[in-house]
Scaffold this active site. Sequence first.
Site, short mmCIF file in Angstrom:
data_model
loop_
_atom_site.label_atom_id
_atom_site.label_comp_id
_atom_site.label_asym_id
_atom_site.label_seq_id
_atom_site.Cartn_x
_atom_site.Cartn_y
_atom_site.Cartn_z
N ASP A 245 38.93 26.03 3.70
CA ASP A 245 37.59 25.92 4.29
C ASP A 245 37.02 24.55 3.94
O ASP A 245 36.47 24.36 2.84
CB ASP A 245 36.65 27.00 3.73
CG ASP A 245 37.09 28.40 4.07
OD1 ASP A 245 36.74 28.89 5.15
OD2 ASP A 245 37.79 29.03 3.24
N ARG B 140 35.88 22.53 -0.16
CA ARG B 140 36.79 22.91 -1.26
C ARG B 140 37.40 21.72 -1.97
O ARG B 140 37.71 21.80 -3.15
CB ARG B 140 37.93 23.78 -0.71
CG ARG B 140 37.51 24.97 0.14
CD ARG B 140 36.64 25.95 -0.58
NE ARG B 140 36.46 27.17 0.19
CZ ARG B 140 35.42 27.96 0.08
NH1 ARG B 140 34.44 27.69 -0.77
NH2 ARG B 140 35.33 29.06 0.81
N ARG C 189 25.15 25.80 7.68
CA ARG C 189 26.56 25.68 8.06
C ARG C 189 26.72 25.64 9.58
O ARG C 189 27.74 25.17 10.08
CB ARG C 189 27.36 26.86 7.49
CG ARG C 189 27.39 26.92 5.98
CD ARG C 189 27.94 28.25 5.50
NE ARG C 189 29.34 28.44 5.89
CZ ARG C 189 29.97 29.61 5.82
NH1 ARG C 189 29.30 30.71 5.42
NH2 ARG C 189 31.24 29.70 6.17
N LYS D 84 34.46 30.37 13.50
CA LYS D 84 34.03 31.60 12.85
C LYS D 84 32.51 31.78 12.99
O LYS D 84 31.81 30.80 13.25
CB LYS D 84 34.45 31.59 11.37
CG LYS D 84 34.00 30.35 10.59
CD LYS D 84 34.74 30.24 9.27
CE LYS D 84 34.19 29.07 8.47
NZ LYS D 84 34.92 28.84 7.22
N HIS D 85 31.98 33.01 12.91
CA HIS D 85 32.60 34.29 12.58
C HIS D 85 32.32 35.23 13.76
O HIS D 85 31.16 35.61 13.95
CB HIS D 85 32.02 34.89 11.31
CG HIS D 85 32.01 33.95 10.14
ND1 HIS D 85 31.08 32.94 9.99
CD2 HIS D 85 32.82 33.87 9.05
CE1 HIS D 85 31.30 32.28 8.86
NE2 HIS D 85 32.37 32.82 8.27
N HIS E 285 29.98 38.96 1.89
CA HIS E 285 30.78 38.97 0.66
C HIS E 285 30.33 40.11 -0.25
O HIS E 285 31.11 40.58 -1.09
CB HIS E 285 30.62 37.65 -0.10
CG HIS E 285 31.24 36.49 0.60
ND1 HIS E 285 30.59 35.77 1.57
CD2 HIS E 285 32.46 35.91 0.46
CE1 HIS E 285 31.37 34.80 2.01
NE2 HIS E 285 32.51 34.85 1.35
N ASP F 299 38.43 37.90 8.52
CA ASP F 299 37.86 37.32 7.31
C ASP F 299 38.52 38.04 6.12
O ASP F 299 39.27 39.01 6.29
CB ASP F 299 36.33 37.45 7.32
CG ASP F 299 35.64 36.37 6.49
OD1 ASP F 299 36.31 35.72 5.66
OD2 ASP F 299 34.42 36.17 6.66
#
Length: 371
Positions: A75, A83, A144, A174-175, A187, A259
């Site tokens: 990602d 990352r 984002r 995504k998503h 999450h 996901d």
Amino acid sequence: MQLDLELEILCGQLIVGGFGGAEPPARYLRALAEGRRGGAILFRRNVPDVASTARLCQALAAAGDPERPPFIGIDQEGGRVTRLPEPFLTLPPMRSLGELRDLALLRRAARAVASELRAVGINLNFAPVLDVDSNPANPIIGDRAFGRDPRTAAEGAVAFLEGLQEERVLACGKHFPGHGDTALDSHLALPTIAHGRGRLDEIELPPFRAASRAGVASLMTAHIVVEALDPGVPATLSRAICTGLLRDEIGFEGVLFSDDLEMAAIAAHYPVEEAAAAAISAGCDALLICKDEEAQDRAHEALVRKAEREPRFRERCVEAAARCLRLRRACPPRPVSSPAALAEVVGGPASREVLAEIERARAALAAGAAT
């Protein structure tokens, strides 16, 4: 594509997992070599610096059969979802880039990101976000997204995905079918969207339609319940959403990733074995299980056992594996072996120039707003 694979290898192509540390575990390399994994997803824990990232990707690429090159994904969106450490290029949040209304610059920025990813051996970027930033209380999407309206979100995301793919890095939008108007983080919990179909067609779905028309290589599902599409069923596990809407209506032809099945939105309600089989049945082609190698093994075993019992499920696995292998063979990971060549790309002149262009454009926008 006709596939003549042993059942364990066939089902293994549908599992993309994660692991701890910057050194690939022998267990994971063995699973790749034996065909029980279709690739790997990397996180900050795996990529402390440029050299170790390149070594890791070289090991993963070498472990895969030449006919089954792995997905090596990450990602690398920009902003708070980044990352890779410096000197890798870190873009500002996508919202701030979308506000510039400069699609050519967005495309160049994505190309610069992709050049760095490709150099270290990453062939899949789980970006761009196609969600619309329509709910200020959303704890997971926000900046984002490329914009607060579907047109801005779609145009920015399409420019970004085209830039990635021009540099031979697979994009993953995504998503699906749209995580922008939720008040919960998937999450941690299972969000629900109560909007009717008319609102979904107006706000949530247009960026996904645009990305599909633009040839996005892959999409990722959202762990959300969309009551108007399939009451009570998470989108990742919904055939009405993953197949009926995405494939049959929108016409998407690429790879559909779930996901992470370890996220609480799914894991708190379904054992990984059940979730894996349900996601493939629904229309997902690749399953992300981002940390627990034992959970990956259990999911793989569940797919194999179900495919042994049910010919229709086996046919679904063949379809999914064929899609995955088509992409992986078209864009195999090829890390740069020379440290000097790597240093020229990662944090190199092209990346620095893109950042400078972005800063000039942001300064000009701010100056215009102040007058």
